[in-house]
Design a protein around this motif. Structure first.
Motif, short mmCIF file in Angstrom:
data_model
loop_
_atom_site.label_atom_id
_atom_site.label_comp_id
_atom_site.label_asym_id
_atom_site.label_seq_id
_atom_site.Cartn_x
_atom_site.Cartn_y
_atom_site.Cartn_z
N GLN A 195 -6.95 0.72 -0.20
CA GLN A 195 -7.41 -0.26 0.61
C GLN A 195 -8.48 0.23 1.66
O GLN A 195 -9.19 -0.54 2.08
N SER A 242 0.80 -1.33 0.03
CA SER A 242 -0.09 -0.08 0.00
C SER A 242 0.92 1.28 0.21
O SER A 242 0.46 2.21 -0.59
N ASP A 269 -6.15 -2.10 -4.44
CA ASP A 269 -5.58 -2.44 -3.43
C ASP A 269 -6.35 -3.42 -2.41
O ASP A 269 -7.44 -2.66 -1.53
MG LIG Z 1 -1.91 -2.65 2.52
#
Ligand SMILES: [Mg+2]
Ligand SMILES: Nc1ncnc2c1ncn2[C@@H]1O[C@H](COP(=O)(O)OP(=O)(O)OP(=O)(O)O)[C@@H](O)[C@H]1O
Lengths: 307, 253
Positions: A84, A44, A158
């Motif tokens: 994410q 990320s 993500d």
């Molecule tokens: Mg991540």
């Protein structure tokens, strides 16, 4: 093949923690690329740097040949990033959110695309609902729709399927595969390794801020010399344990089943051995290594996991 | 600048506060309306030294400035702290906004709210003092500049704040005292000794004083001087905020 994203010598520290150590990676246009790694590997963070959410310490990234710092407005238009973390703007319902988002990317009257996305992500009948009234999985689907309103060349997902139910996960993948077949570049991170195994052409495995391996899915899987032979017999397997000493095997005495791991070289001997047992074979199955095996080997998850 | 991109941000900012108009437009109207009622009845016969006009006419420009200041500040600061809290600040970072577009987009949202509330309060104040404005265009110019300044300060506060409480620290310890000590309710010329000098270091004083000039044609200091200070402050803050967006102050890790 032209290059979608070129990542050169990217470094990022959070205090003393080296979140990314000298990352180099080239992703080609039209690829379905997997970015895998355990929690905290730095996936990320890398995506954040790409999208302008995180400041890098060092290095350079280009998107379709344009530098993400000096040409940030153009590179942002080429990227559709699904973060994410699920977030939403509480003041606007689903449709308004997508309209505003289209506007941010310079697109007026985007109804056609918005309706397409609402349909693909099964949000059509939630279109006039505020995000607070959406379930967790629906919020994530809205997040995905948001990232796609401007029809980006490169789509970065993500962990897009965390918390999304099976049926919708499948329809999401159908939609993403369609986008990929239209030539869009897809970058995916996920902890569902079967997903990555089915979808991705090429995969980078990250661990502790480093890319430990980049290769095609086939090469990665072939790099593990492992076959699992499982055999079910009509007769009792009690007593086989002794004969199988020295091999890596599981014996299920109730089901009359044995499961043996072998390298490809040993397959011949193993099959002869099984044949020589003089037991009646009811069923037999030979499985190859899975992406999961590669993942575990490269990230040491089984061994010294120090988190 | 991309016009659609920029316009969309302005639209988002304006619809955000419009959707909660009760709290963003009507609540400030009530509190300032109360000031108008109380001051017009309690200090009916009060005179301001050197001004020779009814007290209510003296305080109306300052009251309008106060609400302008509070509302433009509140708009941008709550928009940003809210976006940080909800996490949707990433929308602004992932989208292709230039840094000056981000600055101006949020700023205009604050200006619109500040000037909207200010105008409504002006309309209400007509009932109390008659509604005369000697230099209406100047009044508009000052209203614009002052709401710009406080919208920009609101952005800074919103970026700096880590929780909603921090924004109120900013307004309680900084904006409210400066506004109350700026001569909304009195002429600083009439202050004893050193206090009239100290007031000259308060930037809000120039905003209130210049606006009063636009309304009644009289002021404590030369309005051109105030204009320079207010304009300079606006430009300085504009550059600062643009820089903060560029470095991702407290929003990019
Ligand atoms: Mg991540
Ligand atoms: N804002 C931050 N401040 C400090 N450390 C951070 C920050 N964001 C991430 N980290 C640290 O950087 C490392 C990499 O985090 P990152 O989120 O990139 O991992 P990831 O590979 O995406 O993991 P996951 O699979 O859990 O999402 C972690 O050790 C994390 O604790």
């Amino acid at each position: 093949m032209s290059v979608a994203i070129e990542i050169q010598n990217i470094n990022k520290k959070y205090g003393d923690l080296e979140a990314l150590k000298d990352i180099n990676l080239t992703i080609n246009r039209g690829e379905f690329f997997g970015l895998l790694g355990p929690n905290g590997a730095g996936k990320s963070t890398l995506i954040g740097i790409l999208g302008g959410l995180v400041n890098k310490d060092f290095g350079r990234i280009t998107v379709l040949g344009k530098d993400i710092i000096s040409n940030y407005r153009e590179t942002k238009k080429s990227l559709g990033i699904v973060p994410q973390e699920v977030t939403f703007d509480p003041y606007f319902n689903v449709r308004e959110t997508l309209e505003i988002q289209s506007g941010y990317f310079g697109i007026k009257n985007n109804d056609e695309k918005i309706n397409e996305l609402l349909k693909a992500l099964d949000l059509t009948d939630k279109a006039e609902i505020g995000p607070r009234q959406l379930s967790g999985g629906m919020k994530r689907r809205l997040l995905i729709a948001k990232a796609l309103v401007h029809n980006p060349e490169i789509i970065v997902l993500d962990e897009p399927t965390a918390g999304v139910d099976v049926e919708l996960r499948n329809s999401l993948w159908d939609y993403v595969i369609k986008l990929n077949s239209q030539g869009k570049t897809i970058i995916l991170t996920t902890h569902y390794l079967e997903e990555a195994e089915t979808l991705c052409d090429r995969i980078a495995i990250m661990n502790k801020g480093e890319i430990v391996k980049i290769d095609t899915k086939e090469n990665l899987i072939n790099s593990i010399d492992k076959k699992v032979v499982s055999v079910k017999f009509a007769d009792s397997v009690i007593g086989l344990a002794e004969k199988l000493e020295g091999t890596s095997c599981k014996i299920d005495e109730e089901e009359n089943r044995i499961e043996i791991e072998a390298s490809k070289n040993d397959l011949n001997d193993l099959l002869k051995f099984i044949n020589n047992l003089d037991l009646h074979i009811v069923d037999m199955n030979i499985e190859s290594a899975k992406l999961e095996d590669v993942f575990i080997k490269l990230t040491n998850l089984g061994g010294d996991r120090d988190e | 600048m991309n016009s659609i991109t920029f316009y969309s941000l302005v639209k988002r900012e304006v619809s955000r506060f419009s959707k909660v108009a009760i709290q963003t437009i009507f609540a400030p109207l009530i509190s300032t309306g109360l000031y108008l009622i109380i001051f017009s009845y309690s200090f009916k016969s009060r005179e301001v030294v050197g001004y020779g006009i009814p007290y209510i006419s003296f305080i109306v420009p300052g009251l309008i400035m106060m609400s302008l200041i509070q509302n433009s500040f509140a708009n941008t600061s709550s928009s940003l702290i809210g976006a940080k809290y909800n996490g949707n600040i990433v929308d602004f970072l992932l989208a292709p906004f230039s840094y000056i577009e981000l600055t101006l987009g949020f700023m205009i949202g604050g200006i619109v709210r500040g000037m909207l509330v200010g105008s409504v309060i002006y309309l209400v104040s007509i009932l109390f003092y008659g509604g005369e404005i000697v230099h209406p265009l100047l009044a508009l110019l000052f209203a614009f500049l002052v709401s710009s300044i406080f919208s920009l300060l609101g952005i800074i506060a919103g970026l700096w704040a880590e929780k909603f409480d921090h924004v109120s620290i900013f307004s309680n310890f900084f904006i409210t005292p400066l506004t109350f000590l700026s001569g909304v309710f009195y002429s600083v010329k009439g202050l004893p000794g050193i206090w009239s000098k100290v007031s000259l270091f308060n930037p809000v004083f120039y905003m209130v004083d210049a606006t009063r000039y636009a309304f009644i044609g009289q002021s404590d200091v030369n309005p051109s001087f105030s204009l320079v200070i207010i304009g300079g402050l606006a430009v300085g803050l504009l550059l600062l905020v643009t820089y903060l967006f560029k470095i991702g102050y407290k929003v990019k890790s």
